[in-house]
Design a protein around this motif. Structure first.
Motif, PDB file in Angstrom:
ATOM      1  N   UNK A 103       0.834  -1.209   0.000  1.00 44.35           N
ATOM      2  CA  UNK A 103       0.000   0.000   0.000  1.00 44.35           C
ATOM      3  C   UNK A 103       0.870   1.261   0.000  1.00 44.35           C
ATOM      4  N   UNK A 104       1.972   1.221   0.748  1.00 46.82           N
ATOM      5  CA  UNK A 104       2.866   2.387   0.809  1.00 46.82           C
ATOM      6  C   UNK A 104       3.526   2.616  -0.542  1.00 46.82           C
ATOM      7  N   UNK A 105       4.136   1.563  -1.124  1.00 46.78           N
ATOM      8  CA  UNK A 105       4.829   1.840  -2.385  1.00 46.78           C
ATOM      9  C   UNK A 105       3.873   2.090  -3.532  1.00 46.78           C
ATOM     10  N   UNK A 106       2.661   1.598  -3.455  1.00 54.67           N
ATOM     11  CA  UNK A 106       1.656   1.969  -4.464  1.00 54.67           C
ATOM     12  C   UNK A 106       1.333   3.462  -4.369  1.00 54.67           C
ATOM     13  N   UNK A 107       1.145   3.968  -3.145  1.00 53.73           N
ATOM     14  CA  UNK A 107       0.906   5.405  -2.963  1.00 53.73           C
ATOM     15  C   UNK A 107       2.089   6.215  -3.477  1.00 53.73           C
ATOM     16  N   UNK A 108       3.294   5.756  -3.165  1.00 47.97           N
ATOM     17  CA  UNK A 108       4.498   6.472  -3.613  1.00 47.97           C
ATOM     18  C   UNK A 108       4.571   6.528  -5.132  1.00 47.97           C
TER      19      UNK A 108
ATOM     20  N   UNK B 220       2.509  10.226  -0.583  1.00 50.12           N
ATOM     21  CA  UNK B 220       2.089   9.316   0.485  1.00 50.12           C
ATOM     22  C   UNK B 220       1.929  10.139   1.759  1.00 50.12           C
ATOM     23  N   UNK B 221       0.848   9.872   2.476  1.00 46.93           N
ATOM     24  CA  UNK B 221       0.609  10.511   3.767  1.00 46.93           C
ATOM     25  C   UNK B 221       1.150   9.569   4.832  1.00 46.93           C
TER      26      UNK B 221
ATOM     27  N   UNK C 116      -0.291   5.519   7.150  1.00 43.28           N
ATOM     28  CA  UNK C 116       0.294   4.178   7.063  1.00 43.28           C
ATOM     29  C   UNK C 116       0.981   3.844   8.386  1.00 43.28           C
ATOM     30  N   UNK C 117       0.403   2.905   9.137  1.00 42.67           N
ATOM     31  CA  UNK C 117       0.931   2.615  10.478  1.00 42.67           C
ATOM     32  C   UNK C 117       2.404   2.203  10.465  1.00 42.67           C
ATOM     33  N   UNK C 118       2.861   1.565   9.416  1.00 42.64           N
ATOM     34  CA  UNK C 118       4.269   1.140   9.353  1.00 42.64           C
ATOM     35  C   UNK C 118       5.218   2.330   9.232  1.00 42.64           C
TER      36      UNK C 118
ATOM     37  N   UNK D 174       8.236   7.526  18.107  1.00 45.60           N
ATOM     38  CA  UNK D 174       7.863   8.453  19.167  1.00 45.60           C
ATOM     39  C   UNK D 174       6.425   8.937  19.021  1.00 45.60           C
ATOM     40  N   UNK D 175       5.822   8.766  17.850  1.00 50.53           N
ATOM     41  CA  UNK D 175       4.407   9.114  17.681  1.00 50.53           C
ATOM     42  C   UNK D 175       3.500   7.920  17.983  1.00 50.53           C
ATOM     43  N   UNK D 176       4.072   6.726  18.033  1.00 51.24           N
ATOM     44  CA  UNK D 176       3.304   5.517  18.367  1.00 51.24           C
ATOM     45  C   UNK D 176       3.347   5.223  19.853  1.00 51.24           C
ATOM     46  N   UNK D 177       4.263   5.829  20.564  1.00 55.87           N
ATOM     47  CA  UNK D 177       4.544   5.467  21.952  1.00 55.87           C
ATOM     48  C   UNK D 177       3.336   5.546  22.883  1.00 55.87           C
ATOM     49  N   UNK D 178       2.394   6.454  22.603  1.00 51.56           N
ATOM     50  CA  UNK D 178       1.263   6.586  23.507  1.00 51.56           C
ATOM     51  C   UNK D 178       0.090   5.679  23.155  1.00 51.56           C
TER      52      UNK D 178
END
Length: 129
Positions: free
Chosen positions: A100-105, A110-111, A115-117, A122-126
């Motif tokens: 999905x990421x490389x298709x968007x690219x 790509x936003x 894309x959780x990956x 540091x933005x996933x930590x909470x």
């Protein structure tokens, strides 16, 4: 502020760790992430590439390096790294996410937040486990 101080301190520690163990991937990896958190994208790319030279098959490093490259608008190289990570994995969910990421690219943009990956650690930590 306090977050900025923490990032500066992480960079300081990372520089010392790289200096004392330059052949180890981990200090390069975490120093690269610290530079990214500080908004120093070129330094982040340089440091993550040092880690990449030590281990070209680390999926986590490939994806995080790809994210920094995307931020720096170097989409072609990011696609290359994501395809390598895709090829080295047999986990269906991982492969679906990367596809999905490389298709968007390849479609242009790509936003990262969508894309959780690609979301930085540091933005996933909470998030709850």
């Amino acid at each position: 502020g306090s977050a900025e101080f923490e990032i500066d301190r992480a960079i300081e520690y990372g520089l010392r760790a790289v200096e004392s163990d330059a052949a180890n991937l981990e200090p390069h990896y975490y120093l690269g992430l610290s530079y990214e958190a500080a908004g120093r994208l070129q330094s982040a790319v340089d440091e993550l590439l040092e880690g990449y030279d030590l281990n070209t098959t680390s999926p986590r490093l490939n994806v995080d390096l790809a994210r920094v490259l995307i931020k720096g608008r170097q989409n072609e190289l990011a696609v290359y790294l994501l395809r390598r990570a895709y090829s080295s994995s047999h986990a269906d969910e991982w492969r679906t996410d990367l596809r999905a990421i490389f298709n968007d690219l390849e479609d242009g943009e790509v936003d990262i937040a969508s894309h959780k990956r690609l979301v930085p650690p540091w933005e996933r930590a909470d998030e709850s486990p």
